[in-house]
Design a protein around this motif. Structure first.
Motif, short mmCIF file in Angstrom:
data_model
loop_
_atom_site.label_atom_id
_atom_site.label_comp_id
_atom_site.label_asym_id
_atom_site.label_seq_id
_atom_site.Cartn_x
_atom_site.Cartn_y
_atom_site.Cartn_z
N LYS A 167 2.65 5.97 21.72
CA LYS A 167 2.88 4.58 20.97
C LYS A 167 2.69 3.71 22.08
O LYS A 167 1.96 2.67 21.84
CB LYS A 167 4.25 4.47 20.34
N GLY A 172 1.01 2.67 18.19
CA GLY A 172 1.24 3.53 16.83
C GLY A 172 0.71 4.71 16.69
O GLY A 172 0.29 5.52 17.57
N SER A 198 5.09 -2.09 4.51
CA SER A 198 4.79 -1.13 5.01
C SER A 198 5.67 0.03 4.56
O SER A 198 6.92 -0.08 4.78
CB SER A 198 4.43 -0.93 6.28
N GLU A 209 4.21 7.71 13.28
CA GLU A 209 4.00 7.76 12.00
C GLU A 209 2.54 8.59 11.69
O GLU A 209 1.67 8.71 12.43
CB GLU A 209 3.63 6.51 10.86
N SER A 214 0.46 0.59 3.58
CA SER A 214 0.67 -0.75 3.67
C SER A 214 0.13 -1.43 2.12
O SER A 214 -1.06 -1.15 1.71
CB SER A 214 0.19 -1.19 4.84
N ASP A 307 -0.42 -5.55 13.32
CA ASP A 307 0.62 -6.15 14.08
C ASP A 307 1.57 -6.27 12.75
O ASP A 307 2.93 -6.12 12.92
CB ASP A 307 0.52 -7.31 14.77
N TYR A 310 3.05 -3.11 11.16
CA TYR A 310 4.16 -2.50 12.06
C TYR A 310 5.37 -3.32 12.25
O TYR A 310 6.53 -2.71 12.07
CB TYR A 310 3.70 -2.27 13.62
N GLU A 314 9.06 -1.96 10.83
CA GLU A 314 10.14 -1.91 11.77
C GLU A 314 11.23 -2.63 11.11
O GLU A 314 12.44 -2.62 11.39
CB GLU A 314 9.74 -2.52 13.23
#
Length: 321
Positions: A167, A172, A198, A209, A214, A307, A310, A314
């Motif tokens: 990562k 990612g 996502s 992942e 997404s 961005d 993710y 998260e």
């Protein structure tokens, strides 16, 4: 034009190097890598010189262009040095991991006045260009939805290099790598994004992942779905676009569409000729002054989309642009 290959980290390094070597308007002058063993091995395999000193490579005024295939985390530093040295840039996607870095690089690229191209090969495909032309013709009516599925078995069949699961180096897993293609395609087809959510999972448990989706809200109520993964077998590229007057579907190399204009029947869509690959279009832009495809602003948008994707995963919440 004389080209330096900067980095041999990426799986497409050989493809781009071969593309330069096969183009009559370009030559590879040297290979550089921050891992000297890896870089020297690649250079020897390609029968090319290797130089472990990046400053010396960039200081060589006979070299006017570079192909960047370093780890994604190294892109900002490398690109800032390259722009300062006034070299033309061809880069693997994504531009950077952090949008703030992407903006800094974009500013430097524009100030350099040199040709920049990011590798968006799917946009050269006759199938996708036919879809875009159909959308632009208005025959689909008001476009409301698009879905792109782009997957392979890199994790389940265990052929991706181990560093593609790091990562820190990549930013990612499947989404920021293979998922770049659906992301830049959706932006091309649907325009400015508004928000994104996502769902990412790990099937082979490698720390990032390898199975990802997404969902993006675009202006005027349009929805885009970006699907990707490293754990699918015999699953051709798929694109579908729906509108108020019709729909079009790409399945592998075939394209069909139907709607009011076809009286509800599905018919084959005529395809344009295949365009040159991005590496050849970049060389043409540098040598012959042709427009540069896949611009720095489009590169920044891909980083912004990633961005957001993710951050949405998260936090478990919708990310906005």
């Amino acid at each position: 034009m004389k080209v330096a290959i900067l980095g041999t980290w990426h799986v497409h390094t050989k493809e781009y190097t071969t593309g330069v070597l096969n183009n009559p308007n370009a030559e590879v002058a040297v290979v550089w890598d921050n891992d000297a063993v890896r870089g020297k091995k690649f250079a020897d395999e390609m029968n090319l010189p290797f130089n472990a000193d990046l400053d010396a490579v960039l200081g060589d005024e006979s070299i006017d262009s570079v192909v960047i295939c370093t780890a994604t985390c190294d892109h900002p530093e490398i690109m800032m040095k390259v722009t300062a040295a006034k070299k033309n840039i061809f880069t693997e996607k994504v531009l950077t991991i952090d949008p703030k870095d992407a903006e800094k690089v974009a500013e430097a690229v524009k100030a350099s006045g040199k040709v920049f191209t990011i590798s968006y090969p799917h946009r050269t495909f006759p199938t996708l260009r036919a879809v875009k032309a159909l959308m632009d013709s208005g025959k689909l009516g008001r476009v409301t939805y698009a879905r792109v599925r782009n997957v392979h078995n890199g994790s389940s069949a265990n052929w991706l290099p181990p560093h593609f699961y790091d990562k820190a180096q990549c930013g990612g897993g499947a989404m920021i790598d293979l998922g770049s293609h659906p992301m830049y395609t959706l932006y091309w087809l649907l325009g400015e994004p508004k928000s994104i959510t996502s769902t990412f999972t790990q099937v082979t448990n490698r720390g990032v992942e390898d199975n990802a989706v997404s969902v993006i809200e675009f202006a005027d109520g349009k929805i885009g779905v970006s699907e990707t993964g490293f754990v699918s077998e015999c699953n051709p590229y798929t694109l579908e676009v729906s509108g108020t007057d019709g729909a079009v579907m790409v399945h592998g190399d075939s394209v069909q569409w139907g709607g009011k204009a076809t009286e509800g029947k599905w018919v084959d869509l005529e395809l344009p000729e295949k365009e040159p690959l991005p590496i050849d279009q970049w060389i043409d832009a540098v040598v012959n002054g042709k427009p540069s495809p896949f611009t720095i602003d489009e590169a920044v948008m891909l980083t912004r989309l990633m961005d957001g994707a993710y951050k949405a995963f998260e936090t478990g919440a919708k990310a906005t642009f």
